[in-house]
Scaffold this motif. Structure first.
Motif, PDB file in Angstrom:
ATOM      1  N   GLU A 121       5.781  13.959  14.810  1.00 56.11           N
ATOM      2  CA  GLU A 121       6.751  14.775  15.548  1.00 56.11           C
ATOM      3  C   GLU A 121       7.685  15.507  14.595  1.00 56.11           C
ATOM      4  O   GLU A 121       8.164  16.604  14.898  1.00 56.11           O
ATOM      5  CB  GLU A 121       7.567  13.895  16.499  1.00 56.11           C
ATOM      6  CG  GLU A 121       6.761  13.314  17.656  1.00 56.11           C
ATOM      7  CD  GLU A 121       7.596  12.423  18.548  1.00 56.11           C
ATOM      8  OE1 GLU A 121       8.815  12.239  18.233  1.00 56.11           O
ATOM      9  OE2 GLU A 121       7.064  11.900  19.543  1.00 56.11           O
ATOM     10  N   GLN A 122       7.940  14.917  13.440  1.00 55.22           N
ATOM     11  CA  GLN A 122       8.839  15.523  12.457  1.00 55.22           C
ATOM     12  C   GLN A 122       8.097  16.447  11.490  1.00 55.22           C
ATOM     13  O   GLN A 122       8.719  17.107  10.663  1.00 55.22           O
ATOM     14  CB  GLN A 122       9.552  14.417  11.667  1.00 55.22           C
ATOM     15  CG  GLN A 122      10.410  13.505  12.525  1.00 55.22           C
ATOM     16  CD  GLN A 122      10.844  12.244  11.791  1.00 55.22           C
ATOM     17  OE1 GLN A 122      10.331  11.939  10.718  1.00 55.22           O
ATOM     18  NE2 GLN A 122      11.786  11.519  12.366  1.00 55.22           N
ATOM     19  N   GLY A 123       6.766  16.478  11.592  1.00 55.36           N
ATOM     20  CA  GLY A 123       5.982  17.283  10.664  1.00 55.36           C
ATOM     21  C   GLY A 123       5.821  16.658   9.301  1.00 55.36           C
ATOM     22  O   GLY A 123       5.474  17.341   8.337  1.00 55.36           O
ATOM     23  N   ASP A 124       6.073  15.360   9.193  1.00 61.41           N
ATOM     24  CA  ASP A 124       5.958  14.661   7.919  1.00 61.41           C
ATOM     25  C   ASP A 124       4.679  13.839   7.877  1.00 61.41           C
ATOM     26  O   ASP A 124       3.994  13.651   8.882  1.00 61.41           O
ATOM     27  CB  ASP A 124       7.168  13.747   7.694  1.00 61.41           C
ATOM     28  CG  ASP A 124       8.437  14.533   7.426  1.00 61.41           C
ATOM     29  OD1 ASP A 124       8.330  15.697   7.000  1.00 61.41           O
ATOM     30  OD2 ASP A 124       9.538  13.997   7.662  1.00 61.41           O
ATOM     31  N   GLY A 125       4.377  13.310   6.701  1.00 58.78           N
ATOM     32  CA  GLY A 125       3.175  12.507   6.516  1.00 58.78           C
ATOM     33  C   GLY A 125       3.499  11.135   5.956  1.00 58.78           C
ATOM     34  O   GLY A 125       4.619  10.868   5.501  1.00 58.78           O
ATOM     35  N   LEU A 126       2.503  10.259   5.985  1.00 55.55           N
ATOM     36  CA  LEU A 126       2.638   8.908   5.445  1.00 55.55           C
ATOM     37  C   LEU A 126       1.769   8.774   4.208  1.00 55.55           C
ATOM     38  O   LEU A 126       0.576   9.072   4.237  1.00 55.55           O
ATOM     39  CB  LEU A 126       2.206   7.877   6.490  1.00 55.55           C
ATOM     40  CG  LEU A 126       2.210   6.405   6.031  1.00 55.55           C
ATOM     41  CD1 LEU A 126       3.627   5.941   5.732  1.00 55.55           C
ATOM     42  CD2 LEU A 126       1.560   5.518   7.093  1.00 55.55           C
ATOM     43  N   VAL A 127       2.376   8.335   3.106  1.00 55.51           N
ATOM     44  CA  VAL A 127       1.636   8.041   1.874  1.00 55.51           C
ATOM     45  C   VAL A 127       1.473   6.529   1.804  1.00 55.51           C
ATOM     46  O   VAL A 127       2.441   5.794   1.592  1.00 55.51           O
ATOM     47  CB  VAL A 127       2.389   8.571   0.634  1.00 55.51           C
ATOM     48  CG1 VAL A 127       1.668   8.151  -0.640  1.00 55.51           C
ATOM     49  CG2 VAL A 127       2.520  10.090   0.694  1.00 55.51           C
ATOM     50  N   LEU A 128       0.258   6.061   2.011  1.00 57.29           N
ATOM     51  CA  LEU A 128      -0.042   4.628   2.049  1.00 57.29           C
ATOM     52  C   LEU A 128      -0.756   4.213   0.772  1.00 57.29           C
ATOM     53  O   LEU A 128      -1.763   4.818   0.396  1.00 57.29           O
ATOM     54  CB  LEU A 128      -0.919   4.316   3.262  1.00 57.29           C
ATOM     55  CG  LEU A 128      -1.422   2.873   3.401  1.00 57.29           C
ATOM     56  CD1 LEU A 128      -0.258   1.914   3.601  1.00 57.29           C
ATOM     57  CD2 LEU A 128      -2.414   2.771   4.554  1.00 57.29           C
ATOM     58  N   HIS A 129      -0.216   3.183   0.118  1.00 49.67           N
ATOM     59  CA  HIS A 129      -0.843   2.636  -1.089  1.00 49.67           C
ATOM     60  C   HIS A 129      -1.092   1.144  -0.879  1.00 49.67           C
ATOM     61  O   HIS A 129      -0.200   0.419  -0.436  1.00 49.67           O
ATOM     62  CB  HIS A 129       0.052   2.822  -2.317  1.00 49.67           C
ATOM     63  CG  HIS A 129       0.072   4.211  -2.859  1.00 49.67           C
ATOM     64  ND1 HIS A 129      -0.952   4.722  -3.618  1.00 49.67           N
ATOM     65  CD2 HIS A 129       0.994   5.202  -2.735  1.00 49.67           C
ATOM     66  CE1 HIS A 129      -0.666   5.972  -3.960  1.00 49.67           C
ATOM     67  NE2 HIS A 129       0.501   6.289  -3.434  1.00 49.67           N
ATOM     68  N   VAL A 130      -2.287   0.702  -1.200  1.00 51.25           N
ATOM     69  CA  VAL A 130      -2.612  -0.722  -1.205  1.00 51.25           C
ATOM     70  C   VAL A 130      -2.743  -1.144  -2.662  1.00 51.25           C
ATOM     71  O   VAL A 130      -3.515  -0.549  -3.421  1.00 51.25           O
ATOM     72  CB  VAL A 130      -3.907  -0.999  -0.439  1.00 51.25           C
ATOM     73  CG1 VAL A 130      -4.222  -2.491  -0.458  1.00 51.25           C
ATOM     74  CG2 VAL A 130      -3.796  -0.498   1.000  1.00 51.25           C
ATOM     75  N   THR A 131      -1.983  -2.154  -3.046  1.00 51.41           N
ATOM     76  CA  THR A 131      -1.941  -2.534  -4.453  1.00 51.41           C
ATOM     77  C   THR A 131      -1.797  -4.045  -4.573  1.00 51.41           C
ATOM     78  O   THR A 131      -2.014  -4.783  -3.602  1.00 51.41           O
ATOM     79  CB  THR A 131      -0.778  -1.804  -5.163  1.00 51.41           C
ATOM     80  OG1 THR A 131      -0.832  -2.067  -6.567  1.00 51.41           O
ATOM     81  CG2 THR A 131       0.571  -2.232  -4.625  1.00 51.41           C
ATOM     82  N   THR A 132      -1.445  -4.507  -5.762  1.00 50.56           N
ATOM     83  CA  THR A 132      -1.173  -5.927  -6.001  1.00 50.56           C
ATOM     84  C   THR A 132       0.279  -6.071  -6.438  1.00 50.56           C
ATOM     85  O   THR A 132       0.904  -5.106  -6.893  1.00 50.56           O
ATOM     86  CB  THR A 132      -2.100  -6.488  -7.092  1.00 50.56           C
ATOM     87  OG1 THR A 132      -1.964  -5.680  -8.278  1.00 50.56           O
ATOM     88  CG2 THR A 132      -3.547  -6.449  -6.632  1.00 50.56           C
ATOM     89  N   ALA A 133       0.813  -7.277  -6.304  1.00 52.73           N
ATOM     90  CA  ALA A 133       2.235  -7.494  -6.595  1.00 52.73           C
ATOM     91  C   ALA A 133       2.590  -7.125  -8.033  1.00 52.73           C
ATOM     92  O   ALA A 133       3.678  -6.605  -8.299  1.00 52.73           O
ATOM     93  CB  ALA A 133       2.612  -8.952  -6.305  1.00 52.73           C
ATOM     94  N   ASP A 134       1.662  -7.338  -8.969  1.00 55.56           N
ATOM     95  CA  ASP A 134       1.983  -7.056 -10.371  1.00 55.56           C
ATOM     96  C   ASP A 134       1.988  -5.554 -10.681  1.00 55.56           C
ATOM     97  O   ASP A 134       2.479  -5.141 -11.729  1.00 55.56           O
ATOM     98  CB  ASP A 134       1.010  -7.779 -11.300  1.00 55.56           C
ATOM     99  CG  ASP A 134      -0.435  -7.345 -11.082  1.00 55.56           C
ATOM    100  OD1 ASP A 134      -0.827  -7.164  -9.924  1.00 55.56           O
ATOM    101  OD2 ASP A 134      -1.161  -7.181 -12.080  1.00 55.56           O
ATOM    102  N   ARG A 135       1.454  -4.748  -9.772  1.00 54.34           N
ATOM    103  CA  ARG A 135       1.425  -3.297  -9.996  1.00 54.34           C
ATOM    104  C   ARG A 135       2.455  -2.558  -9.140  1.00 54.34           C
ATOM    105  O   ARG A 135       2.568  -1.335  -9.239  1.00 54.34           O
ATOM    106  CB  ARG A 135       0.033  -2.749  -9.672  1.00 54.34           C
ATOM    107  CG  ARG A 135      -1.064  -3.281 -10.581  1.00 54.34           C
ATOM    108  CD  ARG A 135      -2.411  -2.732 -10.180  1.00 54.34           C
ATOM    109  NE  ARG A 135      -3.479  -3.232 -11.057  1.00 54.34           N
ATOM    110  CZ  ARG A 135      -4.762  -2.985 -10.867  1.00 54.34           C
ATOM    111  NH1 ARG A 135      -5.146  -2.240  -9.827  1.00 54.34           N
ATOM    112  NH2 ARG A 135      -5.664  -3.456 -11.699  1.00 54.34           N
TER     113      ARG A 135
END
Length: 335
Positions: free
Chosen positions: A86-100
């Motif tokens: 609705e705001q015209g924005d996007g989601l940047v999703l990252h899957v990682t590990t705790a040490d990174r």
């Protein structure tokens, strides 16, 4: 476009970016020409001109396969996307590990790839609230205010549902009520275990057996096998989530243990699948989609204003279903 509207390029920029300093008549004329020409905004150009990335970040330190299997995250992310679209924005999703994690947040901030971040799965002594503050990243913590390190928090309390589930089981005559817990580095998993422990104590019941389940089907199945192999097995098991509970149901069926005749089972999350298991799974309903939407709205305010008040959503509620029933004959007066 400027030539067609009879204005300067700077006037076109002011109109398209909704900046002040332009006469209403001129703005209307420019927007009409833009519509006529089929103009659509360029996200990179708009981000550069406004100093915004037009995106928010969500970093998950879990195994990718576990995120897909855990029913909470798809619903939570759907709520976020609902608001962002609705705001015209996007989601940047990252899957990682705790040490990174730290390096990833540092890169997000340095590259200005996101305007702010959502922190989920808060851990004991979690470094992320202090890290995002030091990086100047607008932040909303999905969890309790005392975990937020001064950031805005959006809270949905799961304890009342656990208390209600254990009380309902006790009222049905159960005395040996076990718990299959989630990963104990997560604060919300600890709260669920503590709610189970405290309610048993408040009811004058003995501590029930406890096994790790890790919020996974494999963990739930393994823990259930261990519990049902005890010399005095529990007559009821409260699980950390529906995924573990559904696996527990399958193990009980495999072992020929009737649910709920010999064993009552309770999950958490009230996923769509819960009402279609055999028997339908009692669970705790938390509005994951609404939680995601509320977190995204709060982050939008933090990004715009620099701060936002904490948000307290309605707590999770216990949803009784046929996977629970009276304690088996002779168990109500047991140990």
């Amino acid at each position: 476009m400027a030539q067609r509207a009879g204005v300067s390029r700077s006037s076109v920029s002011f109109a398209l970016n909704n900046r002040p300093g332009l006469a209403d008549e001129t703005r209307v004329r420019i927007l009409a020409v833009a519509e006529e020409l089929g103009w659509r905004p360029s996200r990179p150009a708009r981000a550069l001109s406004l100093g915004k990335a037009g995106a928010v970040g969500l970093v998950l330190a879990r195994e990718p396969g576990l995120i897909g299997a855990d029913p909470f995250f798809p619903a939570f992310i759907a709520g976020i996307e609902e608001v962002l679209s609705e705001q015209g924005d996007g989601l940047v999703l990252h899957v990682t590990t705790a040490d990174r994690e730290q390096a990833l947040y540092e890169r997000l901030a340095a590259d200005r790839r996101v305007d702010g971040v959502l922190l989920t799965d808060l851990r004991v002594d979690d470094p992320r609230p202090a890290l995002t503050a030091s990086l100047g990243l607008p932040t909303v913590v999905v969890g309790r205010a005392e975990w937020a390190g001064g950031h805005c928090a959006v809270e949905l309390d799961d304890e009342p549902a656990y208390v209600a589930a254990v009380r309902a089981l006790a009222e049905a005559g159960h005395r040996r009520i076990a718990h299959v817990e989630g990963p104990q580095e997560f604060r919300h998993a600890i709260r669920r275990r503590q709610a189970w422990e405290r309610t048993l104590a408040d009811l004058g019941l003995p501590p029930g057996p406890l096994r790790p389940g890790g919020f996974t089907a494999e963990g739930g199945a393994g823990a259930t096998r261990e519990l049902l192999a005890l010399a005095e097995p529990p007559t009821a098991i409260v699980y950390g989530n529906d995924l573990a509970a559904t696996a527990g149901l399958a193990v009980a069926h495999e072992l020929g243990i009737a649910v709920p005749g010999q064993l009552s089972v309770v999950g958490y999350d009230d996923t769509p699948l819960a009402q279609y298991t055999h028997p339908p799974l009692a669970s705790a309903r938390a509005d994951a989609r609404g939680w995601g939407a509320a977190a995204a709205l709060a982050l939008h305010t933090v990004i715009a204003d620099g701060t936002a008040p904490d948000v307290v959503l309605p707590p999770a509620v216990f949803v009784p279903r046929p996977s629970t029933g009276p304690a088996p004959s002779g168990a109500a007066g047991g140990h």
